[in-house]
Design an enzyme around this catalytic site. Structure first.
Site, PDB file in Angstrom:
ATOM      1  N   LYS A  39      64.821  14.582  76.435  1.00  0.00           N
ATOM      2  CA  LYS A  39      63.458  14.052  76.465  1.00  0.00           C
ATOM      3  C   LYS A  39      62.942  13.822  75.049  1.00  0.00           C
ATOM      4  O   LYS A  39      62.868  14.736  74.237  1.00  0.00           O
ATOM      5  CB  LYS A  39      62.522  15.027  77.188  1.00  0.00           C
ATOM      6  N   ASP A  66      59.274  10.011  77.003  1.00  0.00           N
ATOM      7  CA  ASP A  66      58.048  10.601  77.564  1.00  0.00           C
ATOM      8  C   ASP A  66      56.840  10.173  76.739  1.00  0.00           C
ATOM      9  O   ASP A  66      56.269  10.969  76.010  1.00  0.00           O
ATOM     10  CB  ASP A  66      58.226  12.136  77.565  1.00  0.00           C
ATOM     11  N   LEU A  67      56.469   8.886  76.865  1.00  0.00           N
ATOM     12  CA  LEU A  67      55.335   8.387  76.073  1.00  0.00           C
ATOM     13  C   LEU A  67      54.098   8.122  76.933  1.00  0.00           C
ATOM     14  O   LEU A  67      53.055   7.724  76.408  1.00  0.00           O
ATOM     15  CB  LEU A  67      55.735   7.123  75.295  1.00  0.00           C
ATOM     16  N   LYS A  68      54.213   8.298  78.222  1.00  0.00           N
ATOM     17  CA  LYS A  68      53.057   8.226  79.146  1.00  0.00           C
ATOM     18  C   LYS A  68      52.160   7.031  78.839  1.00  0.00           C
ATOM     19  O   LYS A  68      50.983   7.193  78.470  1.00  0.00           O
ATOM     20  CB  LYS A  68      52.230   9.518  79.070  1.00  0.00           C
ATOM     21  N   ASP A  71      47.402   1.827  79.341  1.00  0.00           N
ATOM     22  CA  ASP A  71      46.732   0.740  78.629  1.00  0.00           C
ATOM     23  C   ASP A  71      46.493  -0.389  79.631  1.00  0.00           C
ATOM     24  O   ASP A  71      46.749  -0.217  80.819  1.00  0.00           O
ATOM     25  CB  ASP A  71      47.623   0.281  77.443  1.00  0.00           C
ATOM     26  N   PRO A  73      47.271  -3.657  81.860  1.00  0.00           N
ATOM     27  CA  PRO A  73      48.568  -3.982  82.466  1.00  0.00           C
ATOM     28  C   PRO A  73      49.489  -4.820  81.585  1.00  0.00           C
ATOM     29  O   PRO A  73      50.688  -4.544  81.492  1.00  0.00           O
ATOM     30  CB  PRO A  73      48.166  -4.746  83.744  1.00  0.00           C
ATOM     31  N   THR A  75      49.745  -5.019  78.324  1.00  0.00           N
ATOM     32  CA  THR A  75      50.314  -4.213  77.229  1.00  0.00           C
ATOM     33  C   THR A  75      51.377  -3.250  77.766  1.00  0.00           C
ATOM     34  O   THR A  75      52.444  -3.075  77.154  1.00  0.00           O
ATOM     35  CB  THR A  75      49.181  -3.434  76.527  1.00  0.00           C
ATOM     36  N   THR A 130      48.756  18.707  83.646  1.00  0.00           N
ATOM     37  CA  THR A 130      48.607  20.103  84.078  1.00  0.00           C
ATOM     38  C   THR A 130      47.699  20.899  83.136  1.00  0.00           C
ATOM     39  O   THR A 130      47.314  22.013  83.457  1.00  0.00           O
ATOM     40  CB  THR A 130      49.974  20.800  84.188  1.00  0.00           C
ATOM     41  N   ARG A 222      62.018  25.255  75.415  1.00  0.00           N
ATOM     42  CA  ARG A 222      62.167  26.473  74.617  1.00  0.00           C
ATOM     43  C   ARG A 222      63.201  27.486  75.097  1.00  0.00           C
ATOM     44  O   ARG A 222      63.868  28.095  74.253  1.00  0.00           O
ATOM     45  CB  ARG A 222      60.789  27.123  74.408  1.00  0.00           C
TER      46      ARG A 222
HETATM   47  O1  C5P Z   1      59.554  24.448  76.089  1.00  0.00           O
HETATM   48  P1  C5P Z   1      59.175  24.051  77.470  1.00  0.00           P
HETATM   49  O2  C5P Z   1      60.293  24.283  78.468  1.00  0.00           O
HETATM   50  O3  C5P Z   1      57.871  24.641  77.931  1.00  0.00           O
HETATM   51  O4  C5P Z   1      59.008  22.470  77.361  1.00  0.00           O
HETATM   52  C1  C5P Z   1      58.549  21.707  78.423  1.00  0.00           C
HETATM   53  C2  C5P Z   1      58.374  20.283  78.009  1.00  0.00           C
HETATM   54  O5  C5P Z   1      57.729  19.591  79.062  1.00  0.00           O
HETATM   55  C3  C5P Z   1      57.508  20.072  76.779  1.00  0.00           C
HETATM   56  O6  C5P Z   1      58.020  18.907  76.105  1.00  0.00           O
HETATM   57  C4  C5P Z   1      56.140  19.782  77.328  1.00  0.00           C
HETATM   58  O7  C5P Z   1      55.370  18.958  76.506  1.00  0.00           O
HETATM   59  C5  C5P Z   1      56.478  19.070  78.629  1.00  0.00           C
HETATM   60  N1  C5P Z   1      55.471  19.190  79.669  1.00  0.00           N
HETATM   61  C6  C5P Z   1      55.025  20.409  80.146  1.00  0.00           C
HETATM   62  N2  C5P Z   1      54.089  20.452  81.136  1.00  0.00           N
HETATM   63  C7  C5P Z   1      53.621  19.324  81.650  1.00  0.00           C
HETATM   64  C8  C5P Z   1      54.082  18.101  81.209  1.00  0.00           C
HETATM   65  C9  C5P Z   1      55.019  18.070  80.193  1.00  0.00           C
HETATM   66  O8  C5P Z   1      55.449  21.452  79.689  1.00  0.00           O
HETATM   67  N3  C5P Z   1      52.765  19.386  82.634  1.00  0.00           N
END
Ligand code: C5P
Length: 243
Positions: A39, A66-68, A71, A73, A75, A130, A222
């Site tokens: 990702k 993962d740039l979400k 904007d 439509p 663009t 979230t 992590r």
């Molecule tokens: O280190 P960790 O396992 O928590 O990383 C989760 C990844 O998923 C991170 O890149 C975080 O930005 C992303 N993410 C998240 N919760 C979300 C959406 C994305 O942890 N609701």
């Protein structure tokens, strides 16, 4: 309906949440045979641009960009076309951009892939971040329906727009599987093996629980990035996911 045929390796997405391109590429070289996708988020993309995606794919890694996008439509259609040309395997948009914006992303991905003879990436929607809770939804955004209903509503809207699925928290997977019919991809972060610390994630599931609940893809950062032996950490996770 989930993608039943995915192997454990295909399901695992490693979040490259690092600030150094050499470290990112080192992780790809070390783990590309054990991890389905890598990702690339705002941090790495802002630092190194599309070139980091090209370097990852050139070294054999598949990319979830993962740039979400959120904007107008036109663009988003153009950005989606570039994501296809860049060769990413998955990319995402915000469902709150609306039906037309999501349709523009889905149509552009399909048309661009056909035009250039490239694989069409899986296009997903982020429903409600979230980091947003019920209180923020109501007080700040003035969205008054319960958060879980809003998530379901936006997931169905994404499906109507022709998107492939959503990014969802582990707690939303079962509800989405009950309420959205047909082929629909669910990708979930917030996954923590029982042996790993939770970091700042609060409502987590283990990899096995998330897959049992109906997740197709798991994003994990992590627990692998901070492990002393990253490969052993990945292998333990794959074992937990099962085949
Ligand atoms: O280190 P960790 O396992 O928590 O990383 C989760 C990844 O998923 C991170 O890149 C975080 O930005 C992303 N993410 C998240 N919760 C979300 C959406 C994305 O942890 N609701």
């Amino acid at each position: 309906m989930r993608s039943a045929k995915l192997k454990a390796t295909d399901r695992l997405i490693l979040a490259l949440d690092v600030d150094d391109d050499r470290e990112a590429l080192g992780l790809v070289a070390e783990l590309k045979d054990a991890v389905g996708l890598f990702k690339v988020g705002h941090q790495l993309f802002t630092a190194y641009g599309p070139d980091i995606v090209r370097r990852i794919t050139a070294s054999g890694g598949r990319v979830f960009l993962d740039l979400k996008y959120h904007d107008i439509p036109n663009t988003v259609a153009k950005a989606s076309a570039e994501a296809v040309k860049l060769g990413v395997s998955i990319f995402n948009v915000h469902a709150l951009g609306g039906l037309d914006m999501m349709k523009a992303a889905a149509d552009s991905a399909k048309e661009t892939a056909e035009k250039y003879g490239l694989p069409r990436p899986v296009v997903l929607a982020v429903t409600v971040l979230t980091s947003m809770d019920q209180r923020g939804l109501q007080r700040e955004l003035k969205i008054t329906r319960p958060l879980r209903r809003e998530v379901c509503h936006l997931a169905k809207l994404a499906q109507r727009a022709g998107l492939d699925g959503v990014v969802a928290s582990p707690q939303e997977i079962k509800m989405l599987r009950r309420s959205v019919r047909g082929a629909f991809v669910v990708l979930t972060p917030g996954v923590r093996p029982a042996w790993a610390g939770k970091d700042d994630q609060k409502r987590t599931m283990t990899p096995a629980e998330a897959v049992a609940a109906g997740a197709d893809y798991l994003v994990i950062g992590r627990p692998v990035l901070k492990a002393e032996d990253r490969r052993a950490a990945v292998e333990k996770i794959l074992e937990e996911i099962g085949q």
